[in-house]
Design an enzyme around this catalytic site. Structure first.
Site, PDB file in Angstrom:
ATOM      1  N   HIS A 263      -1.793  -2.381   3.132  1.00  0.00           N
ATOM      2  CA  HIS A 263      -2.645  -2.573   1.960  1.00  0.00           C
ATOM      3  C   HIS A 263      -3.770  -1.527   1.955  1.00  0.00           C
ATOM      4  O   HIS A 263      -3.658  -0.477   1.329  1.00  0.00           O
ATOM      5  CB  HIS A 263      -3.175  -4.012   1.997  1.00  0.00           C
ATOM      6  CG  HIS A 263      -3.880  -4.468   0.765  1.00  0.00           C
ATOM      7  ND1 HIS A 263      -4.030  -3.714  -0.361  1.00  0.00           N
ATOM      8  CD2 HIS A 263      -4.504  -5.657   0.481  1.00  0.00           C
ATOM      9  CE1 HIS A 263      -4.690  -4.401  -1.273  1.00  0.00           C
ATOM     10  NE2 HIS A 263      -4.998  -5.582  -0.782  1.00  0.00           N
ATOM     11  N   HIS A 302       4.218   4.008  -5.283  1.00  0.00           N
ATOM     12  CA  HIS A 302       3.414   2.820  -5.590  1.00  0.00           C
ATOM     13  C   HIS A 302       4.330   1.749  -6.141  1.00  0.00           C
ATOM     14  O   HIS A 302       5.265   2.054  -6.879  1.00  0.00           O
ATOM     15  CB  HIS A 302       2.321   3.165  -6.623  1.00  0.00           C
ATOM     16  CG  HIS A 302       1.225   2.150  -6.671  1.00  0.00           C
ATOM     17  ND1 HIS A 302       1.321   0.996  -7.406  1.00  0.00           N
ATOM     18  CD2 HIS A 302       0.024   2.114  -6.044  1.00  0.00           C
ATOM     19  CE1 HIS A 302       0.214   0.287  -7.241  1.00  0.00           C
ATOM     20  NE2 HIS A 302      -0.593   0.937  -6.418  1.00  0.00           N
ATOM     21  N   ASP A 358      -4.549   7.022  -2.472  1.00  0.00           N
ATOM     22  CA  ASP A 358      -4.861   7.272  -1.072  1.00  0.00           C
ATOM     23  C   ASP A 358      -4.550   8.691  -0.615  1.00  0.00           C
ATOM     24  O   ASP A 358      -4.961   9.086   0.473  1.00  0.00           O
ATOM     25  CB  ASP A 358      -4.090   6.287  -0.185  1.00  0.00           C
ATOM     26  CG  ASP A 358      -4.614   4.881  -0.357  1.00  0.00           C
ATOM     27  OD1 ASP A 358      -5.846   4.736  -0.380  1.00  0.00           O
ATOM     28  OD2 ASP A 358      -3.807   3.951  -0.483  1.00  0.00           O
TER      29      ASP A 358
HETATM   30  N1  CMC Z   1       8.012   8.573   1.078  1.00  0.00           N
HETATM   31  C1  CMC Z   1       9.352   8.720   1.053  1.00  0.00           C
HETATM   32  N2  CMC Z   1      10.189   7.885   0.408  1.00  0.00           N
HETATM   33  C2  CMC Z   1       9.643   6.849  -0.200  1.00  0.00           C
HETATM   34  C3  CMC Z   1       8.252   6.632  -0.240  1.00  0.00           C
HETATM   35  C4  CMC Z   1       7.425   7.551   0.439  1.00  0.00           C
HETATM   36  N3  CMC Z   1       6.101   7.403   0.448  1.00  0.00           N
HETATM   37  N4  CMC Z   1       7.967   5.514  -0.950  1.00  0.00           N
HETATM   38  C5  CMC Z   1       9.164   5.040  -1.365  1.00  0.00           C
HETATM   39  N5  CMC Z   1      10.159   5.844  -0.918  1.00  0.00           N
HETATM   40  C6  CMC Z   1      11.583   5.713  -1.201  1.00  0.00           C
HETATM   41  C7  CMC Z   1      12.217   4.591  -0.387  1.00  0.00           C
HETATM   42  O1  CMC Z   1      12.724   5.068   0.823  1.00  0.00           O
HETATM   43  C8  CMC Z   1      13.286   4.114  -1.338  1.00  0.00           C
HETATM   44  O2  CMC Z   1      14.352   5.039  -1.261  1.00  0.00           O
HETATM   45  P1  CMC Z   1      15.894   4.502  -1.368  1.00  0.00           P
HETATM   46  O3  CMC Z   1      15.985   3.908  -2.739  1.00  0.00           O
HETATM   47  O4  CMC Z   1      16.723   5.708  -1.152  1.00  0.00           O
HETATM   48  O5  CMC Z   1      16.025   3.453  -0.303  1.00  0.00           O
HETATM   49  C9  CMC Z   1      12.652   4.242  -2.711  1.00  0.00           C
HETATM   50  O6  CMC Z   1      11.678   5.304  -2.576  1.00  0.00           O
HETATM   51  C10 CMC Z   1      11.938   2.986  -3.205  1.00  0.00           C
HETATM   52  O7  CMC Z   1      11.033   2.565  -2.178  1.00  0.00           O
HETATM   53  P2  CMC Z   1      10.496   1.071  -2.020  1.00  0.00           P
HETATM   54  O8  CMC Z   1      10.045   0.868  -0.607  1.00  0.00           O
HETATM   55  O9  CMC Z   1      11.521   0.101  -2.549  1.00  0.00           O
HETATM   56  O10 CMC Z   1       9.255   1.046  -3.010  1.00  0.00           O
HETATM   57  P3  CMC Z   1       8.109  -0.045  -3.055  1.00  0.00           P
HETATM   58  O11 CMC Z   1       7.685  -0.123  -4.473  1.00  0.00           O
HETATM   59  O12 CMC Z   1       8.520  -1.301  -2.395  1.00  0.00           O
HETATM   60  O13 CMC Z   1       6.971   0.609  -2.143  1.00  0.00           O
HETATM   61  C11 CMC Z   1       4.994   1.646  -1.410  1.00  0.00           C
HETATM   62  C12 CMC Z   1       5.754   1.063  -2.604  1.00  0.00           C
HETATM   63  C13 CMC Z   1       3.593   2.066  -1.881  1.00  0.00           C
HETATM   64  C14 CMC Z   1       4.839   0.564  -0.310  1.00  0.00           C
HETATM   65  C15 CMC Z   1       5.779   2.873  -0.880  1.00  0.00           C
HETATM   66  O14 CMC Z   1       5.911   3.840  -1.881  1.00  0.00           O
HETATM   67  C16 CMC Z   1       5.138   3.458   0.380  1.00  0.00           C
HETATM   68  O15 CMC Z   1       5.418   3.003   1.474  1.00  0.00           O
HETATM   69  N6  CMC Z   1       4.291   4.538   0.213  1.00  0.00           N
HETATM   70  C17 CMC Z   1       3.610   5.129   1.334  1.00  0.00           C
HETATM   71  C18 CMC Z   1       2.391   4.296   1.726  1.00  0.00           C
HETATM   72  C19 CMC Z   1       1.268   4.416   0.694  1.00  0.00           C
HETATM   73  O16 CMC Z   1       0.900   5.500   0.283  1.00  0.00           O
HETATM   74  N7  CMC Z   1       0.684   3.261   0.343  1.00  0.00           N
HETATM   75  C20 CMC Z   1      -0.465   3.203  -0.584  1.00  0.00           C
HETATM   76  C21 CMC Z   1      -0.130   2.563  -1.881  1.00  0.00           C
HETATM   77  S1  CMC Z   1      -1.449   2.765  -3.087  1.00  0.00           S
HETATM   78  C22 CMC Z   1      -2.700   1.689  -2.520  1.00  0.00           C
HETATM   79  C23 CMC Z   1      -3.132   0.680  -3.529  1.00  0.00           C
HETATM   80  O17 CMC Z   1      -3.039   0.926  -4.720  1.00  0.00           O
HETATM   81  O18 CMC Z   1      -3.586  -0.407  -3.109  1.00  0.00           O
END
Ligand code: CMC
Length: 422
Positions: A263, A302, A358
């Site tokens: 988070h 995101h 971030d």
């Molecule tokens: N780098 C590489 N690949 C990624 C990333 C990333 N940062 N984020 C998502 N993917 C890929 C993931 O591997 C998946 O690929 P595939 O479909 O081939 O399996 C696809 O994109 C969808 O990913 P997901 O995990 O289902 O997406 P989500 O919506 O559940 O996750 C997230 C969102 C923010 C947790 C994720 O993008 C992430 O881990 N980002 C890095 C951490 C980060 O920067 N977090 C801060 C978020 S902003 C803070 C706030 O607003 O509070």
């Protein structure tokens, strides 16, 4: 034709029509047809847990508004205290209202001496400042016993003022303790952000004079982090508030959720990633490794924003203004190259992965001299306004206590076996 859906129970053939209102359908209408059948939705991926008039977020189009005002306009023209007032009260303050609000906040910045001397100084020397913050905020409820009276709007307002005013003081106190520096008392002649910087960095000078560009940058970052609708911390806030806990205990619960690395900790992860990459020459192999599934590009992607994060655009500009004062963060070139490659790579574009808030905020905080452990604390200070706006809204809505159901998947009934026979 009214917008609605029809559900049929195939066991009985009974149906129910449910109107679609504000983009949602009422689960209570389902329950009339399907008593004892629960909606299974781990992580609330498909659930709207409340109605809210505070923040509007359109992830497809990169839109964020507080009380209807675009985040871009607020970041450009407003300040954090005014935004806090807006979130809490629904309208921008008049000049008289703003003068009173900022005066009240300024004069509630001091913390009880026992909070600092007995409580904060009782932590182990290497305690994490965010752990100290979470506990100190909860402890405040024991200093303000009237806080339990959440039905009295004047009493509640006083706690809101105290919490917003004291968060920077607690944050700076936690930092000073962790680096062995003496506590700096608030200087009420300074505005909200300048006062925080003074409590963080003042050494022996009679009056701390922060650089106005850094004060403004911090103000913008605080505006951008003030609310973000039903994220994990805000959901924790509303859940605890629904039990009618006092606002200090509920804020501590929200801050505890924010403490989690999924988070509030991503900007710290970005700095660690950029440091690990080490040089622009290593960016391409790093991207390749991410594409092969070996780790994630921190600060990208995101759950809700699928075109761009509007906060990231504003922050990028702010970063330039900060670096003009502090000198360029040496990690910036690595970040820029990463962004450039990722934005032109099919792996990232096809998955709608763009820089989030971030990606650049950590670079700014680091250039301003904040240690990595303070990054989540810097998030908690302004988010307090958003959390409290949700606390107030929930009480006004007189919601039910949060009490979801579960789908039980454990053992059937079985008989107890005494330990000697196991
Ligand atoms: N780098 C590489 N690949 C990624 C990333 C990333 N940062 N984020 C998502 N993917 C890929 C993931 O591997 C998946 O690929 P595939 O479909 O081939 O399996 C696809 O994109 C969808 O990913 P997901 O995990 O289902 O997406 P989500 O919506 O559940 O996750 C997230 C969102 C923010 C947790 C994720 O993008 C992430 O881990 N980002 C890095 C951490 C980060 O920067 N977090 C801060 C978020 S902003 C803070 C706030 O607003 O509070």
């Amino acid at each position: 034709m009214p917008e609605s859906i029809t559900i049929t129970d195939n066991r009985t053939g009974s149906t129910v029509d449910i109107p679609i209102v504000n983009g949602g359908v009422a689960a209570s209408d389902f329950s009339k047809l399907l008593p004892g059948v629960w909606f299974y939705d781990p992580g609330f991926m498909s659930t709207a847990a409340c109605e809210s008039a505070i923040t509007y977020l359109d992830g497809e189009n990169g839109v964020l508004r507080y009380r209807g005002y675009p985040i871009e306009q607020l970041a450009e023209q407003s300040n954090y205290l005014e935004v806090a007032y807006l979130l809490l009260n629904g309208e921008l303050p008049t000049p008289e209202e703003y003068t009173k609000w900022s005066h009240d906040i300024t004069y509630h910045t001091f913390i009880h001496e026992n909070v600092r001397k007995r409580f904060l100084e009782g932590f182990h020397y290497d305690a994490h400042p965010m752990g100290m913050m979470v506990s100190a905020v909860a402890a405040l409820s024991t200093f303000y016993l009237d806080a339990k009276d959440i039905s009295d709007t004047a009493v509640l307002h006083k706690q809101v003022v105290r919490l917003i005013a004291k968060m920077p003081t607690l944050a700076a106190a936690a930092h000073r303790f962790s680096v062995g520096m003496p506590f700096v008392y608030p200087d009420n002649s300074l505005d909200f952000c300048a006062n925080f910087l003074s409590m963080m960095w003042k050494v022996a000078e009679p009056r701390f004079e922060p650089d106005p560009a850094l004060v403004r940058a911090l103000d913008i970052l605080f505006i951008l982090h003030a609310d973000h609708e039903q994220n994990c911390g805000t959901t924790a806030m509303r859940t605890v508030a629904s039990a009618h806990a006092d606002p200090y205990s509920a804020t501590a619960a929200a801050a505890a959720a924010l403490y989690g690395p999924r988070h509030g900790g991503a900007n710290e992860a970005v700095i660690r990633m950029l440091t690990e990459i080490g040089s622009v020459d290593n960016v391409e192999p790093f991207i390749q490794a991410v594409k092969e599934g070996k780790g994630r590009l921190q600060g990208f992607g995101h759950r809700v924003y699928k075109s761009y994060d509007p906060r990231a655009k504003i922050i990028k500009r702010t970063a330039d203004e900060v670096f003009a004062v502090t000198g360029k963060n040496p990690l910036l070139d690595i970040a820029l190259k990463l962004e450039d490659i990722a934005l032109n790579d099919e792996y990232f574009t096809s998955r709608k992965l763009y820089p989030n808030v971030d990606f650049y905020s950590g670079l700014i905080y680091q250039a301003m001299g904040f240690p990595l452990e303070m990054f989540t604390v810097l998030f908690a200070i302004p988010r307090t306004a958003g959390w409290l706006a949700h606390f107030k809204e929930l009480l006004e809505q007189d919601s039910k206590i949060t009490r979801p159901r579960q789908l039980y998947v454990g053992s059937e009934e079985r008989n107890y076996v005494p330990i000697a026979r196991r």
